[in-house]
Design a protein around this motif. Structure first.
Motif, PDB file in Angstrom:
ATOM      1  N   ALA A  25     -10.094   0.919  -7.588  1.00 13.21           N
ATOM      2  CA  ALA A  25     -11.405   1.555  -7.567  1.00 13.21           C
ATOM      3  C   ALA A  25     -11.964   1.441  -6.150  1.00 13.21           C
ATOM      4  O   ALA A  25     -12.322   0.347  -5.705  1.00 13.21           O
ATOM      5  N   PRO A  26     -12.003   2.566  -5.411  1.00 19.17           N
ATOM      6  CA  PRO A  26     -12.478   2.508  -4.030  1.00 19.17           C
ATOM      7  C   PRO A  26     -13.953   2.135  -3.955  1.00 19.17           C
ATOM      8  O   PRO A  26     -14.741   2.496  -4.827  1.00 19.17           O
ATOM      9  N   LEU A  27     -14.273   1.406  -2.898  1.00 15.04           N
ATOM     10  CA  LEU A  27     -15.654   1.008  -2.665  1.00 15.04           C
ATOM     11  C   LEU A  27     -16.366   2.090  -1.866  1.00 15.04           C
ATOM     12  O   LEU A  27     -15.778   2.721  -0.979  1.00 15.04           O
ATOM     13  N   ALA A  28     -17.645   2.294  -2.184  1.00 13.73           N
ATOM     14  CA  ALA A  28     -18.457   3.240  -1.425  1.00 13.73           C
ATOM     15  C   ALA A  28     -18.694   2.656  -0.042  1.00 13.73           C
ATOM     16  O   ALA A  28     -18.772   1.436   0.128  1.00 13.73           O
ATOM     17  N   ASP A  29     -18.795   3.519   0.943  1.00 11.31           N
ATOM     18  CA  ASP A  29     -19.030   3.033   2.298  1.00 11.31           C
ATOM     19  C   ASP A  29     -20.523   2.960   2.587  1.00 11.31           C
ATOM     20  O   ASP A  29     -21.359   3.472   1.853  1.00 11.31           O
ATOM     21  N   ALA A  30     -20.869   2.289   3.693  1.00 11.78           N
ATOM     22  CA  ALA A  30     -22.260   2.084   4.069  1.00 11.78           C
ATOM     23  C   ALA A  30     -22.990   3.412   4.269  1.00 11.78           C
ATOM     24  O   ALA A  30     -24.184   3.516   4.002  1.00 11.78           O
ATOM     25  N   GLU A  31     -22.277   4.448   4.724  1.00 10.08           N
ATOM     26  CA  GLU A  31     -22.909   5.751   4.952  1.00 10.08           C
ATOM     27  C   GLU A  31     -23.423   6.355   3.653  1.00 10.08           C
ATOM     28  O   GLU A  31     -24.349   7.151   3.663  1.00 10.08           O
ATOM     29  N   ALA A  32     -22.812   5.997   2.537  1.00 10.42           N
ATOM     30  CA  ALA A  32     -23.252   6.513   1.243  1.00 10.42           C
ATOM     31  C   ALA A  32     -24.491   5.779   0.747  1.00 10.42           C
ATOM     32  O   ALA A  32     -25.085   6.156  -0.253  1.00 10.42           O
ATOM     33  N   GLY A  33     -24.895   4.723   1.443  1.00 11.34           N
ATOM     34  CA  GLY A  33     -26.087   3.978   1.075  1.00 11.34           C
ATOM     35  C   GLY A  33     -25.897   2.989  -0.050  1.00 11.34           C
ATOM     36  O   GLY A  33     -26.859   2.434  -0.559  1.00 11.34           O
ATOM     37  N   VAL A  34     -24.667   2.765  -0.467  1.00 10.17           N
ATOM     38  CA  VAL A  34     -24.405   1.838  -1.570  1.00 10.17           C
ATOM     39  C   VAL A  34     -23.254   0.907  -1.209  1.00 10.17           C
ATOM     40  O   VAL A  34     -22.348   0.697  -1.998  1.00 10.17           O
ATOM     41  N   GLU A  63     -10.128  12.344   5.023  1.00  9.71           N
ATOM     42  CA  GLU A  63     -10.497  11.010   5.477  1.00  9.71           C
ATOM     43  C   GLU A  63      -9.321  10.036   5.407  1.00  9.71           C
ATOM     44  O   GLU A  63      -9.505   8.834   5.204  1.00  9.71           O
ATOM     45  N   ALA A  64      -8.126  10.546   5.600  1.00  9.05           N
ATOM     46  CA  ALA A  64      -6.937   9.698   5.505  1.00  9.05           C
ATOM     47  C   ALA A  64      -6.835   8.721   6.666  1.00  9.05           C
ATOM     48  O   ALA A  64      -6.114   7.728   6.572  1.00  9.05           O
ATOM     49  N   ASP A  65      -7.570   8.976   7.747  1.00 11.33           N
ATOM     50  CA  ASP A  65      -7.462   8.123   8.936  1.00 11.33           C
ATOM     51  C   ASP A  65      -8.367   6.899   8.897  1.00 11.33           C
ATOM     52  O   ASP A  65      -8.319   6.067   9.790  1.00 11.33           O
ATOM     53  N   ARG A  66      -9.180   6.750   7.875  1.00 14.12           N
ATOM     54  CA  ARG A  66     -10.050   5.568   7.803  1.00 14.12           C
ATOM     55  C   ARG A  66      -9.533   4.571   6.766  1.00 14.12           C
ATOM     56  O   ARG A  66      -8.722   4.915   5.904  1.00 14.12           O
ATOM     57  N   GLU A  67     -10.013   3.362   6.855  1.00 11.73           N
ATOM     58  CA  GLU A  67      -9.644   2.329   5.880  1.00 11.73           C
ATOM     59  C   GLU A  67     -10.384   2.597   4.576  1.00 11.73           C
ATOM     60  O   GLU A  67     -11.558   2.971   4.575  1.00 11.73           O
ATOM     61  N   TRP A  68      -9.682   2.411   3.468  1.00 10.35           N
ATOM     62  CA  TRP A  68     -10.261   2.621   2.148  1.00 10.35           C
ATOM     63  C   TRP A  68     -10.239   1.307   1.364  1.00 10.35           C
ATOM     64  O   TRP A  68      -9.287   1.021   0.632  1.00 10.35           O
ATOM     65  N   PRO A  69     -11.270   0.498   1.492  1.00 10.75           N
ATOM     66  CA  PRO A  69     -11.304  -0.739   0.703  1.00 10.75           C
ATOM     67  C   PRO A  69     -11.461  -0.411  -0.785  1.00 10.75           C
ATOM     68  O   PRO A  69     -12.106   0.581  -1.150  1.00 10.75           O
ATOM     69  N   TYR A  70     -10.833  -1.228  -1.616  1.00 12.15           N
ATOM     70  CA  TYR A  70     -10.897  -0.994  -3.055  1.00 12.15           C
ATOM     71  C   TYR A  70     -10.810  -2.313  -3.797  1.00 12.15           C
ATOM     72  O   TYR A  70     -10.410  -3.335  -3.252  1.00 12.15           O
ATOM     73  N   ALA A 113     -10.941   6.121  -9.890  1.00 15.02           N
ATOM     74  CA  ALA A 113      -9.934   5.080 -10.062  1.00 15.02           C
ATOM     75  C   ALA A 113      -8.561   5.706  -9.846  1.00 15.02           C
ATOM     76  O   ALA A 113      -8.344   6.880 -10.166  1.00 15.02           O
ATOM     77  N   PHE A 114      -7.643   4.908  -9.303  1.00 11.35           N
ATOM     78  CA  PHE A 114      -6.318   5.414  -8.951  1.00 11.35           C
ATOM     79  C   PHE A 114      -5.255   4.446  -9.431  1.00 11.35           C
ATOM     80  O   PHE A 114      -5.457   3.239  -9.445  1.00 11.35           O
ATOM     81  N   THR A 115      -4.118   5.000  -9.814  1.00  8.35           N
ATOM     82  CA  THR A 115      -3.047   4.178 -10.381  1.00  8.35           C
ATOM     83  C   THR A 115      -2.245   3.432  -9.332  1.00  8.35           C
ATOM     84  O   THR A 115      -1.551   2.473  -9.668  1.00  8.35           O
ATOM     85  N   ASP A 116      -2.324   3.872  -8.069  1.00  4.39           N
ATOM     86  CA  ASP A 116      -1.626   3.165  -6.992  1.00  4.39           C
ATOM     87  C   ASP A 116      -2.179   3.611  -5.640  1.00  4.39           C
ATOM     88  O   ASP A 116      -3.014   4.521  -5.574  1.00  4.39           O
ATOM     89  N   GLU A 117      -1.717   2.958  -4.574  1.00  2.37           N
ATOM     90  CA  GLU A 117      -2.218   3.280  -3.242  1.00  2.37           C
ATOM     91  C   GLU A 117      -1.835   4.695  -2.809  1.00  2.37           C
ATOM     92  O   GLU A 117      -2.571   5.337  -2.055  1.00  2.37           O
ATOM     93  N   GLU A 118      -0.712   5.201  -3.279  1.00  3.30           N
ATOM     94  CA  GLU A 118      -0.302   6.560  -2.933  1.00  3.30           C
ATOM     95  C   GLU A 118      -1.290   7.578  -3.507  1.00  3.30           C
ATOM     96  O   GLU A 118      -1.661   8.549  -2.841  1.00  3.30           O
ATOM     97  N   ALA A 119      -1.711   7.386  -4.748  1.00  4.32           N
ATOM     98  CA  ALA A 119      -2.685   8.295  -5.362  1.00  4.32           C
ATOM     99  C   ALA A 119      -4.022   8.211  -4.635  1.00  4.32           C
ATOM    100  O   ALA A 119      -4.675   9.234  -4.405  1.00  4.32           O
ATOM    101  N   LEU A 120      -4.432   7.013  -4.258  1.00  7.07           N
ATOM    102  CA  LEU A 120      -5.653   6.849  -3.472  1.00  7.07           C
ATOM    103  C   LEU A 120      -5.500   7.535  -2.122  1.00  7.07           C
ATOM    104  O   LEU A 120      -6.427   8.193  -1.629  1.00  7.07           O
ATOM    105  N   GLY A 121      -4.324   7.439  -1.504  1.00  7.08           N
ATOM    106  CA  GLY A 121      -4.058   8.097  -0.230  1.00  7.08           C
ATOM    107  C   GLY A 121      -4.161   9.613  -0.329  1.00  7.08           C
ATOM    108  O   GLY A 121      -4.667  10.276   0.579  1.00  7.08           O
ATOM    109  N   ARG A 122      -3.674  10.186  -1.438  1.00  4.24           N
ATOM    110  CA  ARG A 122      -3.778  11.631  -1.632  1.00  4.24           C
ATOM    111  C   ARG A 122      -5.240  12.055  -1.758  1.00  4.24           C
ATOM    112  O   ARG A 122      -5.652  13.107  -1.262  1.00  4.24           O
TER     113      ARG A 122
END
Length: 144
Positions: A31-40, A73-80, A57-66
């Motif tokens: 479950a990816p976390l919202a970033d600070a720009e989203a205000g949450v 936004e594939a070039d930024r870090e996606w904390p989850y 929600a995503f079943t694996d990192e590849e699905a989150l990457g897609r």
């Protein structure tokens, strides 16, 4: 059977709604976390559609990457958070203001699945088709 296979079977018309929900509840999802720009900052990333708040929600990192790539936004870090599907619907959905469900693998046209806020998926108090002690008219608690 794992969640991805159950989603595929259900989408092909061969699945069983009870098995699908069971696999969803047992699956460890990202479950990816919202970033600070989203205000949450620190909250889970969601979207609102049709009056429902959908938790991504995503079943694996590849699905989150897609998903990240589809958003450009594939070039930024996606904390989850890694969390059980059951925890998302039993603990997180009731905390959301208004109806909420879970959108799994939303960037995968042939592999996505929505788990809506209905009886049998979310707790009765959070289900849009629950009215007191009985499901509301038409509510069957099935995956739609």
């Amino acid at each position: 059977m794992e969640l991805v296979a159950e989603i595929a079977a259900y989408r092909e018309g061969n699945g069983d709604p009870g098995r699908l929900v069971g696999e969803f509840r047992r699956a460890v999802l990202l479950a990816p976390l919202a970033d600070a720009e989203a205000g949450v900052e620190g909250g889970l990333m969601t979207a609102r559609s049709g009056g429902i708040r959908w938790l991504y929600a995503f079943t694996d990192e590849e699905a989150l990457g897609r998903f990240a790539a589809a958003r450009g936004e594939a070039d930024r870090e996606w904390p989850y958070l890694a969390v059980l599907g059951a925890r998302l619907v039993d603990a997180v959905v009731p905390q959301v203001d208004g109806p909420a469900g879970v959108a799994v693998n939303v960037a995968d046209a042939d592999g996505s699945m929505l788990f809506p806020p209905v009886v049998g998926i979310v707790p009765e108090g959070s289900a849009v088709d629950f009215d007191g002690g009985v499901p509301a008219a038409g509510g069957r608690g099935e995956v739609l």
